[in-house]
Design an enzyme around this catalytic site. Structure first.
Site, mmCIF file in Angstrom:
data_model
loop_
_atom_site.group_PDB
_atom_site.id
_atom_site.type_symbol
_atom_site.label_atom_id
_atom_site.label_comp_id
_atom_site.label_asym_id
_atom_site.label_seq_id
_atom_site.Cartn_x
_atom_site.Cartn_y
_atom_site.Cartn_z
ATOM 1 N N GLY A 1 -18.852 41.380 8.619
ATOM 2 C CA GLY A 1 -20.231 41.284 9.056
ATOM 3 C C GLY A 1 -20.877 39.981 8.640
ATOM 4 O O GLY A 1 -22.055 39.747 8.935
ATOM 5 N N ASP A 2 -20.114 39.123 7.953
ATOM 6 C CA ASP A 2 -20.619 37.814 7.537
ATOM 7 C C ASP A 2 -19.442 36.847 7.575
ATOM 8 O O ASP A 2 -18.449 37.107 8.237
ATOM 9 C CB ASP A 2 -21.263 37.905 6.147
ATOM 10 C CG ASP A 2 -22.405 36.907 5.948
ATOM 11 O OD1 ASP A 2 -22.246 35.751 6.383
ATOM 12 O OD2 ASP A 2 -23.439 37.262 5.367
ATOM 13 N N ASP A 3 -19.534 35.729 6.859
ATOM 14 C CA ASP A 3 -18.467 34.737 6.903
ATOM 15 C C ASP A 3 -17.144 35.335 6.404
ATOM 16 O O ASP A 3 -17.117 36.043 5.397
ATOM 17 C CB ASP A 3 -18.827 33.543 6.032
ATOM 18 C CG ASP A 3 -20.141 32.894 6.441
ATOM 19 O OD1 ASP A 3 -20.382 32.779 7.649
ATOM 20 O OD2 ASP A 3 -20.918 32.524 5.540
ATOM 21 N N SER B 1 -15.576 37.628 13.401
ATOM 22 C CA SER B 1 -16.917 37.691 12.814
ATOM 23 C C SER B 1 -17.935 37.217 13.846
ATOM 24 O O SER B 1 -18.310 36.038 13.865
ATOM 25 C CB SER B 1 -17.006 36.835 11.550
ATOM 26 O OG SER B 1 -18.284 36.963 10.950
#
Length: 465
Positions: free
Chosen positions: A252-254, A285
């Site tokens: 959900g992020d890097d 992502s």
């Protein structure tokens, strides 16, 4: 759903250990064993159930983990010890590792993070951040260690499940006073290995080696819903001589976020992340970067080498995130051999990333972004080729892009290269780069170092449970 990047052994086996009163002396009681690769093997061994643990998914086993590790720490000077987590679901809160130690998670074992804030004690704020990343203080990670030497967290593709939904819901509802726990955090340590595991639904960041050196992270499968908040895959932070390879991350992020401290606190602490290798990474992502440099980069990021990267349905390939107040530097960055499919941006550099820990940041602290090299890349179904935004009066310099072919989506943005306050060169780039990168008819390759870093010379041993 279960993801795997490497074959599992299909046979079942049992672990047999004898725990002797006083110092622990291991003795085989019969049965099979599992081989695994590690930076060091151990002389002594124990099974989590020897300390009263129950793998029913309901019994809290924090005391069992702590008791096991405390006992095994007694033989750290006599060949070290391994703790085997056998098949079952082992519910636990935060626990600390010890030196000359291996935590081995069986392929049919699941370490379950407790859904209870009290199970994750509050610990000191990171000195290079000055505040919890979510605000307030910060909770200890599920698996934690500090000031360690020679620590291995590995398994037969066993699982560590953070049960993060509990934390995501409270975070979104602004009902958390302190920063969420990570799954694995190792601080102030040397000779660290994290490998051959499945990490699922971390409350926040998954793997966070901090203020550490000689770190090997390999063969991890990291999974979180693409809409989950701040579930970064691997965050090397103010660490040196780090190898990340053969990992598959849905985040959900890097997927990889390289860091070194936040604004005035990172500048004062002054510990860069340097000599970092990232290779054979696959990332999904949609809302973040495959590899991000920053935004907390105030201690500096130097000599990062990324190659053989596959990006699928991700927001950007390599992204540099910085801004006024960060100070520090991002320099000597090299990336080659990237394949990208369905991307918003191929290249993205941000000079106005404005989050700050408090009001004490220095508006005169400008970051130095220089010697950034990208080559040998192919992308398809791309919306923007690049957005490169430096800082007025503080341009990002020494950017080199060569041999890059970008195929566009059916509805691409009209302005494919949006560049401000950047300087550099480019060759063999399609669509052609912006004028600030001086598209050249002369064919050249951007540099990529051919020397080996010390972490690549580590010789793994074949160990057995």
């Amino acid at each position: 759903m279960e993801f795997s990047l490497y074959p599992r052994k299909s046979h079942l086996f049992r672990f047999h250990v004898l725990v002797v009163v006083g110092l622990l002396m291991s003795s085989v009681r019969g049965g099979g064993s599992e081989e695994y690769r590690a930076i060091n093997c151990r002389k002594h061994s124990a099974v989590l159930t020897d300390f009263g643990a129950k793998g029913d998914g309901k019994t809290m086993n924090t005391k069992a983990f702590k008791s096991a590790i405390a006992n095994l720490s007694q033989v750290a000077g006599d060949g070290g010890a391994q703790l085997i987590v056998p098949p079952g679901k082992w519910l636990t809160g935060s626990f600390n590792l010890t030196s000359h130690f291996t935590l081995f998670v069986h392929k049919d074992a699941v370490i379950l993070g407790a859904q209870d804030e009290a199970a994750y004690p509050l610990i000191e704020i990171l000195p290079s951040y000055g505040a919890g990343r979510d605000g307030g203080g910060r909770h200890a990670s599920l698996i934690f260690g500090t000031n360690l030497t020679d620590v291995v967290i590995t398994g037969g593709n066993g699982t560590i499940h953070g049960q993060g939904q509990y934390w995501w819901d409270k975070f979104r509802a602004d009902k958390l006073k302190d920063t969420r726990p990570y799954l694995i955090e190792i601080m102030y340590s040397d000779q660290v290995q994290i490998s051959n595991l499945i990490l699922i639904d971390s409350p926040s960041w998954n793997v966070h080696p901090t203020y550490s050196s000689n770190v090997i992270i390999q063969w991890l499968t990291i999974i979180a819903p693409v809409g989950s908040p701040n579930t970064d895959g691997i965050n090397p932070d103010s660490s040196k001589n780090v190898l990340i390879e053969d990992c598959f991350i849905v985040s959900g992020d890097d997927c990889i976020a390289v860091k070194s401290g936040w604004d005035q606190y990172g500048i004062k602490f002054g510990m860069p992340t340097e000599d970092l290798i990232i290779r054979r990474l696959t990332c999904i992502s949609p809302d973040s970067a495959v590899i991000a440099l920053g935004s907390e980069m105030s201690g500096g990021i130097k000599n990062v080498r990324a190659e053989n990267i596959t990006a699928i349905d991700s927001e950007s390939g390599v992204r540099i995130k910085s801004g006024v107040g960060r100070g520090g530097y991002v320099k000597d960055i090299y990336a080659r051999g990237m394949t990208m499919k369905t991307m918003k941006y191929v290249f993205w550099m941000t000079g106005d990333y404005g989050q700050h820990p408090d009001d004490g940041w220095d508006p005169k602290a400008l970051p130095k972004i220089e010697n950034i090299n990208y080559r040998d890349m192919v992308a398809e179904n791309v919306t923007y080729s690049a957005r490169l935004d430096g800082i007025s009066g503080d341009p990002f310099t020494g950017i080199c892009i060569s041999n890059v072919k970008i195929g566009l989506t059916e509805k691409p943005k009209k302005l494919q290269w949006n560049c401000t306050n950047v300087e550099g060169v480019s060759s063999q780039v399609t669509p052609p780069s912006c004028d600030l990168l001086h598209p050249s008819k002369k064919v050249f390759n951007c540099p990529f170092p051919e020397d080996k870093l010390p972490i690549e010379d580590v010789q793994m041993k074949i160990c057995s449970t």
